[in-house]
Scaffold this motif. Structure first.
Motif, mmCIF file in Angstrom:
data_model
loop_
_atom_site.group_PDB
_atom_site.id
_atom_site.type_symbol
_atom_site.label_atom_id
_atom_site.label_comp_id
_atom_site.label_asym_id
_atom_site.label_seq_id
_atom_site.Cartn_x
_atom_site.Cartn_y
_atom_site.Cartn_z
ATOM 1 N N ILE A 175 0.846 -1.203 0.000
ATOM 2 C CA ILE A 175 0.000 0.000 0.000
ATOM 3 C C ILE A 175 0.882 1.254 0.000
ATOM 4 O O ILE A 175 0.628 2.222 -0.722
ATOM 5 C CB ILE A 175 -0.943 -0.006 1.227
ATOM 6 N N SER A 176 1.941 1.210 0.805
ATOM 7 C CA SER A 176 2.849 2.353 0.884
ATOM 8 C C SER A 176 3.470 2.649 -0.481
ATOM 9 O O SER A 176 3.573 3.820 -0.896
ATOM 10 C CB SER A 176 3.934 2.046 1.921
ATOM 11 N N GLY A 177 3.857 1.603 -1.189
ATOM 12 C CA GLY A 177 4.451 1.778 -2.518
ATOM 13 C C GLY A 177 3.469 2.416 -3.493
ATOM 14 O O GLY A 177 3.852 3.276 -4.297
ATOM 15 N N LEU A 178 2.203 2.023 -3.416
ATOM 16 C CA LEU A 178 1.187 2.604 -4.309
ATOM 17 C C LEU A 178 0.967 4.084 -4.010
ATOM 18 O O LEU A 178 0.815 4.897 -4.928
ATOM 19 C CB LEU A 178 -0.136 1.842 -4.173
ATOM 20 N N ALA A 179 0.956 4.436 -2.729
ATOM 21 C CA ALA A 179 0.781 5.852 -2.361
ATOM 22 C C ALA A 179 1.914 6.683 -2.951
ATOM 23 O O ALA A 179 1.690 7.750 -3.522
ATOM 24 C CB ALA A 179 0.733 6.002 -0.844
ATOM 25 N N ASP A 180 3.129 6.176 -2.842
ATOM 26 C CA ASP A 180 4.287 6.921 -3.355
ATOM 27 C C ASP A 180 4.195 7.106 -4.865
ATOM 28 O O ASP A 180 4.588 8.127 -5.402
ATOM 29 C CB ASP A 180 5.589 6.185 -3.013
ATOM 30 N N ARG A 181 3.686 6.094 -5.550
ATOM 31 C CA ARG A 181 3.689 6.142 -7.012
ATOM 32 C C ARG A 181 2.497 6.899 -7.595
ATOM 33 O O ARG A 181 2.603 7.509 -8.636
ATOM 34 C CB ARG A 181 3.713 4.713 -7.571
ATOM 35 N N TYR A 182 1.347 6.834 -6.912
ATOM 36 C CA TYR A 182 0.127 7.359 -7.547
ATOM 37 C C TYR A 182 -0.469 8.604 -6.902
ATOM 38 O O TYR A 182 -1.349 9.226 -7.482
ATOM 39 C CB TYR A 182 -0.936 6.254 -7.620
ATOM 40 N N LEU A 183 -0.053 8.939 -5.690
ATOM 41 C CA LEU A 183 -0.665 10.097 -5.031
ATOM 42 C C LEU A 183 0.421 11.136 -4.743
ATOM 43 O O LEU A 183 1.451 10.794 -4.152
ATOM 44 C CB LEU A 183 -1.351 9.662 -3.731
ATOM 45 N N SER A 184 0.179 12.348 -5.157
ATOM 46 C CA SER A 184 1.219 13.345 -4.911
ATOM 47 C C SER A 184 0.974 14.015 -3.561
ATOM 48 O O SER A 184 -0.167 14.287 -3.179
ATOM 49 C CB SER A 184 1.278 14.362 -6.046
ATOM 50 N N GLY A 185 2.048 14.245 -2.854
ATOM 51 C CA GLY A 185 1.971 14.903 -1.547
ATOM 52 C C GLY A 185 1.203 14.111 -0.516
ATOM 53 O O GLY A 185 0.598 14.684 0.395
ATOM 54 N N PHE A 186 1.204 12.801 -0.656
ATOM 55 C CA PHE A 186 0.447 11.960 0.270
ATOM 56 C C PHE A 186 1.170 10.624 0.417
ATOM 57 O O PHE A 186 1.510 10.003 -0.583
ATOM 58 C CB PHE A 186 -0.964 11.722 -0.278
#
Ligand SMILES: [Zn+2]
Length: 459
Positions: free
Chosen positions: A267-278
């Motif tokens: 989940i952490s990896g997806l946040a880094d790749r797909y959500l900016s500033g989050f």
């Protein structure tokens, strides 16, 4: 032989925003579309509707059409039906129901979960669950009549489940998605227990539970604001681990590699790749200190599960009678919800469900060998839908997977001159279109599939 040596495992927690598992370096247009489809307006409309039921206490009115838990759960059901009509019947609605009684339920009460099930196209036995709880409370957990708006706890989680259903039902996925609105959480996690029982009864192969509870507030009790993180709580070792498994894990490692923990990394990896500033703050705990949520009964049943909760909580809002005291507003009101923030948490949920459902299951029966050898060999059994596998390793004190090598279509890979003693290893499955599963750590400590019950000893 009893194991006498206990290695010190010093955890180096990554700074928020540290890279997670790098499943697929390229960005997936489908996941971008899903993230961008999440609507703040939809989330606001859902929470406003939920608050409008006055109270959703588990022991509140079940007959009224406008107030109480009965009206609220019927509305959730009708909302799922409406979303199902828009996808031409892609959702099956189930309402598991049970009479329950316990410390906080003195007289038998009718408990109901509301589930919407989106059946997978090619691998429907694999199940990805998102959950939130519908019930609410005030200061006294037994007060079933006072207004308990529960906008954040857990109107936010319920809104996340409904919005995920709305967004994801517009697409088709190989695996099955379950959207679960639970009840009875505040009285003792009854809805989570009922879901775990329902899953067992229906032989669900649950790969992940994303439990969302208190995800919409960004301003803490003392005024500190954090609108850029969501906390993901995951157990380090499995709730279902046997004593024998624990002894081996204690000796060889695996205390930070339960499937739930590797789900958190994913989940952490997806946040880094797909959500900016989050980004995700991974918390190495099952839940907040001495507190619980509906992921706990799912973990107890052997299913990988995490809890998502806002970066900073506001205790003047949670579990409070609605009132103003010394100029301070108490109570879980919708006015305190940060909708842009909530939308980010919901995006992360929706794209995680999609990424898991598009990817194959993690490899099964992962094993490593290599003691007293310069090389390490990792092997696994093939999984449906996998077009390849990737072996991962990392320093034993590293929070995230750092090194990887493709095994192509093989189900074994030998890492030359990488000693088994010095690293943690894992393996993931990759689909033909490049969706990668979470990494699975070898043996029972890391297995996503619960071990079959041990055979009865021979007489
Ligand atoms: Zn809650």
């Amino acid at each position: 032989m009893r194991v006498a040596v206990v290695a010190c495992v010093c955890l180096v927690l990554g700074a928020a925003g540290a890279a997670g598992q790098d499943q697929a370096p390229e960005s997936k247009p489908l996941l971008r579309d899903i993230a961008s489809a999440v609507s703040q307006d939809e989330l606001r409309a859902t929470i406003t509707k939920l608050v409008g039921f006055g109270t959703r206490h588990t022991l509140s009115d079940t007959q009224s059409k406008t107030r109480g838990i009965g009206a609220a759960r019927m509305w959730v059901k009708s909302r799922f039906e409406e979303i199902g009509r828009q996808c031409h019947g892609c959702l099956r609605i189930e309402t598991p129901e049970q009479m329950v009684q316990g410390e906080r339920i003195p007289k038998p009460a009718d408990l109901m979960d509301v589930l919407a099930i989106q059946k997978g196209t090619s691998d429907p036995d694999r199940i990805i669950v998102i959950s939130g709880h519908l019930d609410s409370r005030v200061t006294d957990p037994m007060n079933a009549t006072s207004d308990a708006p529960g906008a954040d706890d857990d109107g936010s989680g319920t809104a996340a489940v409904i919005e995920a259903a709305r967004v994801l039902s517009k697409h088709k996925f190989p695996a099955t998605l379950v959207f679960a609105v639970l009840s009875g959480e505040e009285q003792g996690l009854y809805g989570g227990k009922l879901l775990a029982q329902y899953a067992k009864d229906h032989h669900w192969q649950i790969e992940a539970v994303l439990n969302n509870d208190i995800i919409g507030n960004s301003k803490g009790t003392s005024g500190v604001v954090d609108a850029t993180h969501v906390r993901v709580f995951s157990e380090g070792t499995k709730s279902t681990e046997t004593q024998d498994e624990a002894a081996k894990r204690r000796y060889n490692g695996g205390e930070v590699d339960s499937p739930s923990r590797n789900l958190a990394r994913f989940i952490s990896g997806l946040a880094d790749r797909y959500l900016s500033g989050f980004s995700v703050r991974m918390i190495y705990r099952t839940d907040r200190y001495s507190r619980g949520g509906d992921q706990v009964p799912m973990l107890a049943a052997g299913y990988p599960a995490v809890r998502l909760t806002e970066g900073i909580e506001n205790y003047t809002r949670e579990h409070q009678d609605v009132r103003v005291e010394n100029g301070v507003q108490y109570g879980d009101l919708a006015e305190a919800i940060d909708f842009p923030y909530l939308a980010q948490v919901v995006r992360l949920n929706a794209l995680t469900m999609a990424a898991l459902a598009m990817a194959p299951a993690p490899p099964a029966a992962v094993k490593i060998e290599g003691a007293v050898s310069p090389d390490t060999t990792i092997s696994w059994t093939p999984v449906q839908g996998a077009a390849g596998y990737k072996v991962w390793w990392r320093d034993t004190t590293a929070p995230f997977w750092t090194n990887s090598r493709s095994a192509a279509y093989a189900t074994t890979l030998t890492l030359k001159d990488i000693t088994i003693d010095d690293w943690f290893f894992g393996v993931s499955s990759v689909s033909a279109d490049g969706y990668e599963s979470p990494v699975e750590f070898p043996g029972p400590a890391g297995s996503f599939v619960p071990a079959p019950a041990p055979a009865a000893p021979a007489k």
